[in-house]
Design an enzyme around this catalytic site. Structure first.
Site, PDB file in Angstrom:
ATOM      1  N   GLY A 184       0.811  -1.223   0.000  1.00  0.00           N
ATOM      2  CA  GLY A 184       0.000   0.000   0.000  1.00  0.00           C
ATOM      3  C   GLY A 184       0.842   1.269   0.000  1.00  0.00           C
ATOM      4  O   GLY A 184       0.376   2.323  -0.440  1.00  0.00           O
ATOM      5  N   GLU A 191       1.684   1.797  -3.531  1.00  0.00           N
ATOM      6  CA  GLU A 191       0.421   2.181  -4.198  1.00  0.00           C
ATOM      7  C   GLU A 191       0.068   3.639  -3.888  1.00  0.00           C
ATOM      8  O   GLU A 191      -0.437   4.362  -4.748  1.00  0.00           O
ATOM      9  CB  GLU A 191      -0.692   1.228  -3.772  1.00  0.00           C
TER      10      GLU A 191
END
Ligand code: COA
Length: 262
Positions: free
Chosen positions: A113, A116
């Site tokens: 994440g 991301e």
């Protein structure tokens, strides 16, 4: 331990809002509260005319963000997993579509994440020694906050497949080589480099930046002729702004333009 209100620190100075993911004891791993706090701060930054550029970074000197919170991941049901992925995607898309440029200042691990999050930013500056990767397949899951979609669009299908299937992180130099980050700088220069890049952007017409980002992002998902049509429309829109008059007049007057974002 942090509570939800201070999981993301917000600091606004000279047109630059700095958002610091602040959970250093867990290498800034993104639990749900942190993602929600990020969403709230992005809403604030997006709606504040005093904010021209957003910098996203992580607290401490070890990690930008070491991923989604694995403790939370371990406990979720399939239905919860899909809904958390959507919620995270919405927050990251808010960042990507803020209408203002954002810069990820990557100060260490940007995994899962974390990468991301950096991918949803407009630009990425990495500290030497940072490590970037999408290790999710090692946990028998796939990236869920946009990684399978944004990585390939940025670095191409081959590298995205390699990084996601092997899960092996790459260093900042390799990330720069493949176009995953825009600049690599010594760790102690990271924030000043990101701020200097932000100041460059603050000197440009804000509406032009917004239109350029929209043309590029939307254009990548459309056939060329449609993208060219979008470009022409947005170009026309920038020609109707006060800022365009100011920019061209300032050039002819041999002075620096002062833009108002309208
Ligand atoms: N979720 C939850 N907690 C995390 C985390 C994550 N993604 N990443 C790190 N942490 C926690 C660790 O559990 C540890 O907590 P503890 O002190 O309570 O045990 C703390 O952060 C420090 O991490 P640690 O693993 O001890 O640091 P390290 O220097 O040995 O290793 C990493 C650093 C980044 C290599 C390692 O933490 C790691 O592999 N993290 C997970 C990365 C990942 O798979 N992310 C994708 C998730 S989808």
């Amino acid at each position: 331990m942090s509570n939800s209100s201070d999981r993301v620190l917000y600091d606004l100075k000279d047109g630059v809002a700095r958002l610091t993911i602040h959970r250093p004891e867990k290498l800034n791993a993104l639990d749900r509260e942190t993602v929600q706090a990020l969403g709230r701060h992005l809403e604030r930054a997006g709606g504040d005319a005093a904010v021209g550029v957003v910098i996203v970074t992580g607290a401490g000197d070890k990690a930008f963000v070491a991923g989604a919170d694995i403790g939370e991941l371990a406990a979720q049901t399939p239905v919860e997993g899909a809904s958390y992925a959507r919620a995270g995607q919405e927050v990251f898309t808010r960042l990507e579509r803020l209408g203002k440029p954002s810069i990820a200042a990557i100060n260490g691990y940007a995994l899962g994440g974390g990468l991301e999050l950096a991918l949803a930013c407009t630009l990425r500056v990495a500290a030497e020694g940072a490590r970037l990767g999408l290790p999710e397949t090692g946990l028998a899951i796939i990236p869920g906050y946009g990684g399978t979609q944004r990585l390939g669009r940025l670095v191409g299908r081959g590298k995205a497949l390699e990084m996601i299937l092997t899960g092996e992180p790459i260093d900042a130099t390799e990330a720069h080589r493949i176009g995953l980050v825009n600049r690599v700088v010594p760790a102690h220069d990271l924030l000043s480099s990101a701020e200097s890049l932000a100041r460059t952007l603050l000197g440009r017409g804000p509406v032009a930046l917004r239109c350029a980002m929209q043309a590029i992002l939307d254009g990548l998902d459309t056939p060329l002729q449609q993208g060219l049509g979008l470009e022409a429309t947005l170009f026309g829109l920038t020609c109707a702004t006060e800022d365009m008059r100011e920019g061209t007049r300032a050039f002819l007057d041999k002075r620096k333009p002062v833009y108002k974002g309208r």
